[in-house]
Scaffold this motif. Sequence first.
Motif, PDB file in Angstrom:
ATOM      1  N   CYS A  88       0.826  -1.208   0.000  1.00  0.00           N
ATOM      2  CA  CYS A  88       0.000   0.000   0.000  1.00  0.00           C
ATOM      3  C   CYS A  88       0.863   1.262   0.000  1.00  0.00           C
ATOM      4  CB  CYS A  88      -0.945  -0.009   1.198  1.00  0.00           C
ATOM      5  SG  CYS A  88      -2.364   1.091   0.999  1.00  0.00           S
ATOM      6  N   PHE A  89       2.002   1.219   0.702  1.00  0.00           N
ATOM      7  CA  PHE A  89       2.931   2.349   0.654  1.00  0.00           C
ATOM      8  C   PHE A  89       3.384   2.608  -0.783  1.00  0.00           C
ATOM      9  CE2 PHE A  89       4.790   2.331   5.265  1.00  0.00           C
ATOM     10  CZ  PHE A  89       3.517   2.528   5.752  1.00  0.00           C
ATOM     11  N   VAL A  90       3.768   1.540  -1.472  1.00  0.00           N
ATOM     12  CA  VAL A  90       4.227   1.662  -2.859  1.00  0.00           C
ATOM     13  C   VAL A  90       3.099   2.188  -3.748  1.00  0.00           C
ATOM     14  CG1 VAL A  90       5.050   0.384  -4.872  1.00  0.00           C
ATOM     15  CG2 VAL A  90       5.975  -0.136  -2.600  1.00  0.00           C
ATOM     16  N   TRP A  91       1.895   1.668  -3.535  1.00  0.00           N
ATOM     17  CA  TRP A  91       0.732   2.069  -4.336  1.00  0.00           C
ATOM     18  C   TRP A  91       0.433   3.573  -4.167  1.00  0.00           C
ATOM     19  CZ3 TRP A  91      -2.952   1.756  -7.890  1.00  0.00           C
ATOM     20  CH2 TRP A  91      -4.168   2.433  -7.696  1.00  0.00           C
ATOM     21  N   GLY A  92       0.264   4.018  -2.935  1.00  0.00           N
ATOM     22  CA  GLY A  92      -0.131   5.402  -2.685  1.00  0.00           C
ATOM     23  C   GLY A  92       0.885   6.409  -3.163  1.00  0.00           C
ATOM     24  N   VAL A  93       2.145   6.206  -2.769  1.00  0.00           N
ATOM     25  CA  VAL A  93       3.202   7.138  -3.167  1.00  0.00           C
ATOM     26  C   VAL A  93       3.512   6.999  -4.654  1.00  0.00           C
ATOM     27  CG1 VAL A  93       5.619   7.776  -2.810  1.00  0.00           C
ATOM     28  CG2 VAL A  93       4.184   7.174  -0.849  1.00  0.00           C
ATOM     29  N   GLY A  94       3.578   5.742  -5.135  1.00  0.00           N
ATOM     30  CA  GLY A  94       3.919   5.496  -6.530  1.00  0.00           C
ATOM     31  C   GLY A  94       2.937   6.132  -7.489  1.00  0.00           C
ATOM     32  N   LEU A  95       1.633   5.940  -7.250  1.00  0.00           N
ATOM     33  CA  LEU A  95       0.623   6.505  -8.129  1.00  0.00           C
ATOM     34  C   LEU A  95       0.703   8.030  -8.156  1.00  0.00           C
ATOM     35  CD1 LEU A  95      -1.894   6.085  -9.922  1.00  0.00           C
ATOM     36  CD2 LEU A  95      -3.280   6.216  -7.849  1.00  0.00           C
ATOM     37  N   THR A  96       0.855   8.639  -6.991  1.00  0.00           N
ATOM     38  CA  THR A  96       0.914  10.098  -6.906  1.00  0.00           C
ATOM     39  C   THR A  96       2.144  10.653  -7.615  1.00  0.00           C
ATOM     40  OG1 THR A  96      -0.202   9.990  -4.755  1.00  0.00           O
ATOM     41  CG2 THR A  96       0.888  12.058  -5.324  1.00  0.00           C
ATOM     42  N   VAL A  97       3.293  10.048  -7.361  1.00  0.00           N
ATOM     43  CA  VAL A  97       4.546  10.550  -7.947  1.00  0.00           C
ATOM     44  C   VAL A  97       4.574  10.337  -9.451  1.00  0.00           C
ATOM     45  CG1 VAL A  97       7.051  10.224  -8.009  1.00  0.00           C
ATOM     46  CG2 VAL A  97       5.853  10.287  -5.808  1.00  0.00           C
TER      47      VAL A  97
END
Length: 506
Positions: A448-457
Motif C-alpha cells: 500500500c505504501f508503494v501504491w499510494g506514493v507510486g501513483l501520486t509521484v
Amino acid sequence: MVIKVLLTIVFLIVMIGVGVYTCKQANSVDGFVLGGRSVGPWLTAFAFGTSYFSAVVFVGYAGQFGWRYGLSSAWIGIGNAVIGSLLAWLLLGRRTKLMTQHIESRTMPDFFGTRFDDQGLRVVASVIAFVFLIPYTAGVYKGISTLFEMGFGIPYEYCVVLMALLTAVYVILGGYKATAMNDFIQGIIMLFGIVAVIMAVIAAQGGLTVAVSKLAELPSDGSVEPGSGMFATWFGPDPWGLLGVVVLTSLGTMGLPQMVGKFYSITDESAIKRGTIISTVFAFIVAGGCYFLGGFGRLYDPVVVNGKIAYDSIVPAMLVTLPDVLIALVVLLVLSASMSTLASLVLTSSSTMTLDLIYRDKKAEPDEVKDSEIDAEVSEKVERRKVVVMRVLIVFFIVISLMIALNPPTFIAQLMGISWGALAGAFLAPFMLGLYWRGVTTASVWACFVWGVGLTVVNMLLGNPINPINCGAIAMLGGFPIVWLVSLFTPKMNRDSVERIFECYN
C-alpha cells in the motif's frame, strides 16, 4: 486599517501567550507531542476541526470548486462533516486511542512499525510523512498570504515569512498543548467569522433569493446562452468530478498523521463520544459555510493570469468589497484556520522525524521482564534531548516549506491534492484495517505504501494526466483492495503477538 492591525496584534499576542503558559508542560516527549494524553473533548474536537480546515479550504478549495460546481460545492462541506469528521471519529476514535496507548505508539509511523512488527515500515512511513506534508504546508502558507495581502496590502513574501515565524514560536514553546488551546480559541473565531461573512456577502448581492437567481442565469462553461448554467442546481455541471473532491477531502482525514494523532492524545472513551458530536457540528458550520460561500464566486470577477483564471483570487475578490470590520474578521478567520493547521503539520513532521528516524527506541513486548531499570536522571536527559531535536526540526521543516511557498508550483488545491493523495493513499487502508482486522500482513502494508506514493509521484512526473484531486481519491480507495488481496496471499504475522496487541479491546 487601524482596526485590522489592532485585532491582529491582539490575536497574535494571545497565541504566543498560550505558548508561554504551556511551556512547562512540554518538557517531556509525551507532553510535547501528545499533551500528556490528557486533552479533553472540546480541545481535541476543535484541534481536529481547525487542523482540517485552513486557508487551503477557505481560499483555495472554496474558490476553485465553488467556481467549477456552483452551489453544489456545498456537498463537499457536508461530506467533510459526515465522512471526514463524524465517520472518522466513529471508526477511528476509540480504537486508535486504545491500541496506540496499549502498544505505546506516539506517531503514525511508530504505529506501523509496532503493529506490524517491522521497523522498516516505521522509517519509510516517517520519510513519506515528512516529504508529503511539505507541499500541504506550502499550500497553507500560500492561502493565508493571498488573503493577508488583500486585507493589509503587505507583499506576499513578507506575509509568508511572518506567518511561519509566529507559528514556529508558539509550537516550539508549548508543543501540542499550546496548539490545542490555541486551536480552541481559533475555532471560536472561525465559527463566528464564517457566519458573519456569509451573511455579508449574500446581503451585498441583494439577498439569498436574488443571489441564487443570478447564478441560475449564468451560462455553463462553453455556452453563451443566458440561463443555461447549472451553477444553481443540486449537483452542478459535473457530479462525478464533485464526487472525487468529496472523497479526497473527506476520506483523506482518516489517513493523515496530523489528523489521526488527535485521537492519541484525548483523555478517555467518554471524551471521544462528546468530541464526536462537537467536531461534527464544527465541520458542518465551517466547511459547509466555506463551500456554500465559494458557490457564489461566479458573481465576482476573478484575476486572470496568462488567459487562465487564478482560482486563489476568487474568494479575496468576493471579500474585498466588505466593510473594514468584516475584512478584519475575515483576516482573523483565515489566520486562525491557517495557523492551527500549520502548527499541527510542523509538530507532526518534527515528531515523526525525531521519534521514528533519529531516536528509534526498541519497544519491549508487553509480557517481557526488564533486567534492570534505566536510571531516572539519564532517562530524563534523553527525553529533554528528544524535545530539543523536535524543536530544531520544526524550524527545518518550516524553512523547507517556506522555500516552496515563496515559489509555489501550482494552485493551492493541487498542492493539497498531491499531499493528501500520497499520504492517505499510503496510510489510510493499512491504518484503518490494522485497527480492526487481525489478518493484515506486513507485506500488504508495504504494497500500500508503494501504491499510494507510486501513483501520486508517477502521475505528477507525467504532468498530471489524472487531475491530482481525482488521483488522490483513486489512491485512497484503491488501497483497501490492495491490502486485502495482498494479505490473503502473503505470510501471516505471529498469532500470539497479534492477539496481545488486540487485547486492548477486551
